[in-house]
Motif scaffolding. Structure first.
Motif, mmCIF file in Angstrom:
data_model
loop_
_atom_site.group_PDB
_atom_site.id
_atom_site.type_symbol
_atom_site.label_atom_id
_atom_site.label_comp_id
_atom_site.label_asym_id
_atom_site.label_seq_id
_atom_site.Cartn_x
_atom_site.Cartn_y
_atom_site.Cartn_z
ATOM 1 N N MET A 179 68.127 -10.467 13.248
ATOM 2 C CA MET A 179 66.714 -9.970 13.149
ATOM 3 C C MET A 179 66.249 -8.962 14.153
ATOM 4 O O MET A 179 67.110 -8.723 15.034
ATOM 5 N N GLY A 180 65.307 -8.532 13.776
ATOM 6 C CA GLY A 180 65.051 -7.175 14.661
ATOM 7 C C GLY A 180 65.711 -6.157 14.145
ATOM 8 O O GLY A 180 66.380 -5.490 14.718
ATOM 9 N N PHE A 181 66.028 -5.814 12.864
ATOM 10 C CA PHE A 181 66.947 -4.912 12.263
ATOM 11 C C PHE A 181 66.882 -3.340 12.647
ATOM 12 O O PHE A 181 67.920 -2.865 12.973
ATOM 13 N N GLU A 182 65.870 -2.980 13.080
ATOM 14 C CA GLU A 182 65.569 -1.587 13.636
ATOM 15 C C GLU A 182 66.382 -1.516 14.797
ATOM 16 O O GLU A 182 67.260 -0.395 14.931
ATOM 17 N N ILE A 183 66.446 -2.449 15.585
ATOM 18 C CA ILE A 183 67.340 -2.461 16.773
ATOM 19 C C ILE A 183 68.395 -2.860 16.667
ATOM 20 O O ILE A 183 69.733 -2.218 17.240
ATOM 21 N N SER A 184 68.754 -3.842 16.099
ATOM 22 C CA SER A 184 70.184 -4.656 16.071
ATOM 23 C C SER A 184 71.115 -4.277 14.922
ATOM 24 O O SER A 184 72.436 -4.495 14.814
ATOM 25 N N VAL A 232 74.052 -7.792 -0.208
ATOM 26 C CA VAL A 232 72.866 -8.945 -0.200
ATOM 27 C C VAL A 232 71.685 -8.206 -0.227
ATOM 28 O O VAL A 232 70.653 -8.760 -0.910
ATOM 29 N N TYR A 233 71.382 -7.211 0.473
ATOM 30 C CA TYR A 233 70.144 -6.683 0.862
ATOM 31 C C TYR A 233 69.635 -5.682 -0.075
ATOM 32 O O TYR A 233 68.345 -5.487 -0.378
ATOM 33 N N GLU A 264 62.935 -6.109 4.547
ATOM 34 C CA GLU A 264 62.203 -7.065 3.646
ATOM 35 C C GLU A 264 62.818 -8.588 4.051
ATOM 36 O O GLU A 264 62.397 -9.568 3.600
ATOM 37 N N TRP A 265 64.285 -8.434 4.334
ATOM 38 C CA TRP A 265 65.151 -9.767 4.806
ATOM 39 C C TRP A 265 64.750 -10.033 6.137
ATOM 40 O O TRP A 265 65.482 -11.081 6.573
ATOM 41 N N ASP A 266 64.316 -9.082 6.930
ATOM 42 C CA ASP A 266 64.238 -9.259 8.458
ATOM 43 C C ASP A 266 63.345 -10.492 8.806
ATOM 44 O O ASP A 266 62.283 -10.580 8.485
ATOM 45 N N PRO A 267 63.830 -11.495 9.481
ATOM 46 C CA PRO A 267 63.111 -12.734 9.735
ATOM 47 C C PRO A 267 61.648 -12.180 10.524
ATOM 48 O O PRO A 267 60.590 -12.948 10.211
ATOM 49 N N VAL A 268 61.834 -11.077 11.361
ATOM 50 C CA VAL A 268 60.518 -10.632 12.029
ATOM 51 C C VAL A 268 59.593 -10.090 11.192
ATOM 52 O O VAL A 268 58.315 -10.597 11.124
#
Length: 345
Positions: A179-184, A232-233, A264-268
């Motif tokens: 989660m927090g795709f921009e960072i992780s 998948v994304y 759109e798949w990022d839980p955040v």
């Protein structure tokens, strides 16, 4: 919060198991003829109390392994840590849990995983996971309330399994989840960029990995993990192997419209933007999130972002941080398993 601290490792690993392992053969119609040619005959492993009566109804937790892992690996133990069977046995003996079943599905793919999602680039894993496997398990044990939990990609998968409601999950535990795709996540795309520069194309990269003498070598992990996410994304029938990349292979420049598909798949982002998602999460009997403060992928920042969104919308949850990294954190199950059990009985 730990239920147990080992002081004698020899005694710990020699404990007598009181959980038996079911090995349930499943022939999946959903995975038949999947585009990667991955097996559709699979084994569902499930840990079941030996003293479970034939008509007894018990809670069940579905445990989702991290990327490149399978549920079966949770059964292994060594001189340094318990396997899941020993852990459940000890937690029950010490009064932290009662009778429960833990199901360990196999969702491994040629790319190393599927994030526990369906995609035309990998196959219909959600039907396999949340329709076929529960039916198969139900032939052997009577399941009451169900929870879903996982680590890393599995933690991400646990949240999405609850959100997508293919099964009526009552509790979720997410350990170090994506989660927090921009960072992780997005910073790791450079690994796939470099691999494509070397191999020339997605097909050539996948073929080279398939022919490699040691496909588990560290050089493959980063590129394949990013390719697994892209499959998948951002699937696309018009792209090589049905996968649209979120960057231009020639320059590495990000493609904003594809990156948005990933986000759109990022839980955040989902909790921030979707009222339906918030309604589902608010209806859980328990939602637990944790992450180590030294997580090598920066997932502790994603967990903080998710917790902030949950607080913003007044969604009940528990967020914990601990002194640890991303790996070798199975001891955290001593925290989550009792919480899951209490929520499901």
């Amino acid at each position: 919060d730990r239920a147990f601290v080992a002081t004698d490792l020899t005694d710990m690993v020699m404990e007598v198991l009181h959980m038996r392992t079911l090995e349930i053969e499943v022939t999946s119609k959903a995975l038949a003829d999947n585009p990667l040619g991955d097996p559709h005959h699979r084994i569902l492993h499930a840990l079941v109390p030996e003293d479970l009566d034939s008509e007894e109804i018990v809670p069940c937790v579905w445990w989702l392994a991290g990327y490149a892992g399978t549920g079966r690996q949770m059964l292994a133990h060594d001189g340094w840590q318990e396997g899941l069977g020993q852990r459940l046995d000890r937690l029950r003996r010490d009064g932290y849990i009662g009778k429960m079943v833990v199901a360990l599905p196999d969702a491994f793919t040629r790319f190393g995983g599927c994030q526990y999602l369906s995609s035309p680039a990998v196959g219909d894993y959600e039907t396999y996971l949340w329709e076929e496997l529960p039916r198969a398990l139900g032939k052997h044990v009577h399941i009451g309330r169900q929870g879903v939990a996982g680590k890393s990609s599995g933690g991400f998968g646990a949240i999405h399994a609850a959100l997508r409601q293919r099964q009526p999950f009552a509790a979720v535990a997410c350990h170090s989840g994506d989660m927090g795709f921009e960072i992780s996540v997005l910073p790791d795309l450079v690994r796939l960029m470099d691999a494509l520069r070397v191999h020339g194309s997605v097909e050539a990269l996948v073929g080279a990995h398939y022919r490699a003498q040691n496909p588990k070598d560290g050089q493959w992990f980063g590129p394949l993990s990013m390719l697994a996410l892209a499959a998948v994304y951002s699937p696309s029938e018009s792209s090589p192997m049905g996968i649209e990349l979120p960057f231009a292979p020639e320059t590495g420049r990000l493609r904003p419209e594809v990156v948005q598909r990933w986000r759109e798949w990022d839980p955040v982002d989902i909790v921030a933007q979707s009222e339906d998602a918030r309604r589902v999460l608010a209806g859980l009997r328990m939602f637990f999130i944790d992450c180590g403060l030294r997580d090598e992928h920066g997932l502790h920042w994603g967990a903080r972002q998710l917790a902030e969104e949950l607080r913003r919308w007044d969604i009940a949850h528990e967020h914990q941080e601990f002194d640890g990294g991303h790996r070798s954190t199975s001891y955290r199950l001593d925290v989550s398993l009792p919480k899951l059990y209490s929520a499901l009985v």
